[in-house]
Design a protein around this motif. Structure first.
Motif, PDB file in Angstrom:
ATOM      1  N   LEU A 150       2.988  -2.134   2.577  1.00  0.00           N
ATOM      2  CA  LEU A 150       4.197  -2.501   2.657  1.00  0.00           C
ATOM      3  C   LEU A 150       4.554  -3.233   4.271  1.00  0.00           C
ATOM      4  O   LEU A 150       3.384  -4.183   4.908  1.00  0.00           O
ATOM      5  N   ASP A 151       5.185  -3.379   4.854  1.00  0.00           N
ATOM      6  CA  ASP A 151       5.589  -4.884   5.501  1.00  0.00           C
ATOM      7  C   ASP A 151       5.508  -4.004   6.828  1.00  0.00           C
ATOM      8  O   ASP A 151       5.844  -2.231   6.733  1.00  0.00           O
ATOM      9  N   LYS A 206       7.710  -3.648   9.578  1.00  0.00           N
ATOM     10  CA  LYS A 206       9.227  -2.725   9.407  1.00  0.00           C
ATOM     11  C   LYS A 206       9.103  -1.591   9.229  1.00  0.00           C
ATOM     12  O   LYS A 206      10.187  -0.768   9.161  1.00  0.00           O
ATOM     13  N   ALA A 207       8.474  -1.353   7.845  1.00  0.00           N
ATOM     14  CA  ALA A 207       8.859   0.707   7.090  1.00  0.00           C
ATOM     15  C   ALA A 207       7.559   1.251   8.013  1.00  0.00           C
ATOM     16  O   ALA A 207       7.766   2.509   7.886  1.00  0.00           O
ATOM     17  N   TYR A 208       6.539   0.649   9.110  1.00  0.00           N
ATOM     18  CA  TYR A 208       5.930   1.523   9.747  1.00  0.00           C
ATOM     19  C   TYR A 208       6.223   2.745  10.486  1.00  0.00           C
ATOM     20  O   TYR A 208       5.895   3.624  10.677  1.00  0.00           O
ATOM     21  N   ASP A 267       9.507   4.297  10.062  1.00  0.00           N
ATOM     22  CA  ASP A 267       9.709   6.017   9.662  1.00  0.00           C
ATOM     23  C   ASP A 267       7.909   6.534   9.439  1.00  0.00           C
ATOM     24  O   ASP A 267       8.149   7.183   8.869  1.00  0.00           O
TER      25      ASP A 267
END
Length: 258
Positions: A19-20, A22-24, A26
């Motif tokens: 994952l990037d 930026k997804a953490y 959520d």
């Protein structure tokens, strides 16, 4: 994915690694609902990374505030200029002028001395992707001996400017004024406070370091691959043992009795 309770810790870590960052944000609430202690630790670790990224985003925003104010006042193209290599005993002084697209927004841009080698090289590639134009200037050791280091630095800067095909409306320069018809602003500690100057410092540093790697192959006794020509104890010891090379600055090494 709403629940990770059926995943092993190893599988969860493998999934997160894809994952990037930026997804953490959520992901974290779902992780916190998992009762396993290892998953709770993962959630806390991701929170710290998200917080650190937010701090970095704000730092870059502050670094770009100088440029943003000029863009908002109608300036279209800003050139940042910085130098590397004023202090070494060997090698050239190198400057970079870079004109970035206004939307360039790379995290971790900073004074090149504050950025790791690996990060500098990565950022250099990213910044050159963002560049409308850039140019390198350099004055070798003989030029430094002839002009003195300050004038050699200014010459490298004006030389790099003369080769730009995209002329900036404004120059932001780290702590110097140069002979140019282009409007300029000198900023003390500019490589730590201006995004564009910091970008120039990174590109110049990567260029000069690569050059010193080449010199190391020719003169391996002096440790140029890691001291980059600066006067480390190892470098000075090699100078006393082997004498100066053709790339040493005579006006500098005379201060250590050579």
């Amino acid at each position: 994915m709403n629940s990770f309770q059926n995943m092993t810790i190893t599988s969860l870590k493998d999934y997160i690694s894809t994952l990037d960052i930026k997804a953490y944000q959520d992901l974290i609430p779902d992780l916190k609902r998992d009762t396993r202690q290892a998953v709770q630790k993962i959630a806390k670790s991701l929170e710290k990374k998200v917080d650190a990224r937010m701090i970095e985003i704000e730092r870059i925003k502050r670094m770009k505030s100088i440029e943003t104010s000029y863009y908002n006042n109608g300036i279209k193209k800003i050139g940042g200029i910085d130098e590397v290599g004023r202090g070494p005993l060997a090698g050239p002084v190198v400057t970079c002028v870079i004109v970035l697209k206004p939307d360039s927004n790379r995290l971790y841009v900073n004074d090149s001395k504050k950025v790791s080698k690996k990060m500098r090289e990565s950022l250099c590639e990213q910044l050159l992707e963002d560049a409308l134009d850039y140019a390198i200037g350099q004055v070798d050791n003989d030029g430094i001996d002839s002009l003195n280091i300050l004038n050699a630095t200014k010459k490298a800067m004006t030389d790099s400017l003369s080769t730009l095909s995209t002329k900036p409306d404004l120059l932001l320069i780290d702590a110097l004024q140069i002979d140019s018809k282009i409007s300029q602003k000198s900023i003390i500690h500019g490589d730590a406070t201006s995004y564009t100057i910091a970008a120039a410092s990174i590109v110049a540093k990567v260029y000069r370091d690569n050059l010193m790697q080449i010199y190391h192959e020719e003169y391996p006794e002096y440790g140029f691959d890691h001291n980059m020509g600066y006067g480390t104890a190892e470098h000075i010891k090699a100078l006393y043992k082997h004498g100066p090379t053709p790339i040493h600055r005579r006006s500098f090494i005379k201060n250590i009795g050579l």
